[in-house]
Design an enzyme around this catalytic site. Structure first.
Site, mmCIF file in Angstrom:
data_model
loop_
_atom_site.group_PDB
_atom_site.id
_atom_site.type_symbol
_atom_site.label_atom_id
_atom_site.label_comp_id
_atom_site.label_asym_id
_atom_site.label_seq_id
_atom_site.Cartn_x
_atom_site.Cartn_y
_atom_site.Cartn_z
ATOM 1 N N GLU A 45 10.579 7.495 20.223
ATOM 2 C CA GLU A 45 11.475 7.493 19.079
ATOM 3 C C GLU A 45 12.834 8.059 19.488
ATOM 4 O O GLU A 45 13.016 9.288 19.482
ATOM 5 C CB GLU A 45 10.895 8.358 17.953
ATOM 6 N N HIS A 95 7.015 15.219 16.718
ATOM 7 C CA HIS A 95 8.078 14.435 16.066
ATOM 8 C C HIS A 95 9.402 15.182 16.223
ATOM 9 O O HIS A 95 9.436 16.415 16.189
ATOM 10 C CB HIS A 95 7.753 14.235 14.581
ATOM 11 N N ASN A 99 4.706 6.980 8.710
ATOM 12 C CA ASN A 99 4.924 8.429 8.632
ATOM 13 C C ASN A 99 5.663 8.714 7.324
ATOM 14 O O ASN A 99 6.860 8.479 7.218
ATOM 15 C CB ASN A 99 5.763 8.872 9.839
ATOM 16 N N SER A 130 14.071 3.487 12.665
ATOM 17 C CA SER A 130 14.637 2.413 11.834
ATOM 18 C C SER A 130 13.982 1.056 12.080
ATOM 19 O O SER A 130 14.650 0.023 11.999
ATOM 20 C CB SER A 130 16.156 2.329 12.019
ATOM 21 N N GLU A 183 11.735 15.750 14.279
ATOM 22 C CA GLU A 183 12.066 16.685 13.181
ATOM 23 C C GLU A 183 11.333 18.005 13.356
ATOM 24 O O GLU A 183 11.867 19.070 13.042
ATOM 25 C CB GLU A 183 11.735 16.016 11.830
HETATM 26 P P1 PGA Z 1 12.496 5.846 10.399
HETATM 27 O O1 PGA Z 1 11.622 7.075 10.936
HETATM 28 O O2 PGA Z 1 11.640 4.615 10.515
HETATM 29 O O3 PGA Z 1 12.827 6.198 8.970
HETATM 30 O O4 PGA Z 1 13.701 5.774 11.268
HETATM 31 C C1 PGA Z 1 10.781 6.937 12.041
HETATM 32 C C2 PGA Z 1 10.082 8.258 12.285
HETATM 33 O O5 PGA Z 1 10.708 9.303 12.120
HETATM 34 O O6 PGA Z 1 8.882 8.298 12.651
#
Ligand code: PGA
Length: 253
Positions: free
Chosen positions: A169, A97, A9, A215, A99
């Site tokens: 997530e 997601h 992503n 992460s 966000e």
């Molecule tokens: P990250 O993001 O691997 O930078 O923690 C994962 C994601 O938001 O899909």
């Protein structure tokens, strides 16, 4: 029998030239994907066509959008519909997601409509779920995630659900450097699978791919992917570095 997937992503990062370089560097690594393994690259909208063209001759490599609109078409300036994505050959779409939920007020109900648009237009949704830190600290993460699944996916038929991939997530692990432990990931993934099996039947539970995100990196991917209910990863930061992304893909078993 389940697909194993590593999806990158990119979020709102990279120019077209940088994105092209990244894809070429990934391809240069000469990965050989095993049967049932897939690599997905979720680029910003303006690069999807280019990404699709670059990956054209590479079986097992797919392209994802990071969002689509909940309505079919119309006066929604600046938005992109599922039908548009289908018309340029996009394979997957990330929906829900954290966000998008946080910064663009995407509710479970709105996501149910986005899922419908995606499926109606032949896109496979990568549906993201996961709890914030305070929910994890209160140890109510199972109920929290169950509600996300229920309100966005439970209106589907078992047949429709076959097109859906779930990404767990935990919000406290996204971009923070904190990763869920393999045990925490396995517990939640097994829970998600059991919820799906209860609602849609045992076969559906066995069939659905559940990816871990938050992460994930070369140093922890092998342990996470070795969990019986973890079917790959949704990778943010580490998907922007070709060597790291390739190394994570190589950890798929
Ligand atoms: P990250 O993001 O691997 O930078 O923690 C994962 C994601 O938001 O899909």
């Amino acid at each position: 029998m389940r697909k194993k997937i590593v999806a990158g992503n990119w979020k709102m990062n990279l120019t077209l030239a940088q994105g092209e370089q990244l894809i070429n560097d990934i391809l240069q690594a000469g990965l050989t994907l095993k049967e049932g393994q897939e690599v997905v690259v979720a680029t910003p909208f303006p690069y999807l066509l280019k990404a699709k063209a670059l990956l054209k001759n590479y079986p097992g490599f797919y392209v994802a959008a990071q969002n689509c609109h909940s309505e079919k078409s119309g006066a929604y300036t600046g938005e992109v519909s599922a039908e548009m994505l289908q018309s340029i050959g996009v394979d997957y779409v990330i929906l829900g997601h954290s966000e998008r939920r946080e910064y663009f007020q995407e509710s479970n109900a709105m996501l149910a409509k986005k899922i419908d648009q995606a499926l109606a237009n032949g896109l496979k949704p990568i549906f993201c779920c996961g709890e914030p830190l305070e929910v994890r600290q209160a140890e109510t993460q199972n109920a929290y995630v169950a509600k996300q699944l229920e309100e966005s996916l439970y209106h589907l038929t078992a047949e429709q659900l076959k097109q859906v991939v779930i990404a767990y997530e935990p919000i406290w692990a996204i971009g923070t450097g904190l990763t869920a432990s393999a045990a925490q990931a396995q517990d939640m993934h097994a829970f998600i699978r059991s919820q799906i099996a209860n609602k849609f039947g045992r076969e559906a539970g066995l069939h659905i791919s559940v990816l871990y995100g938050g992460s994930a990196k070369p140093g922890n991917a092998a342990e996470l992917f070795s969990c019986p209910d973890v079917d790959g990863g949704l990778i943010g930061g580490a998907s922007l570095v070709a060597a790291d992304f390739v190394s994570i893909i190589e950890k798929l078993s």
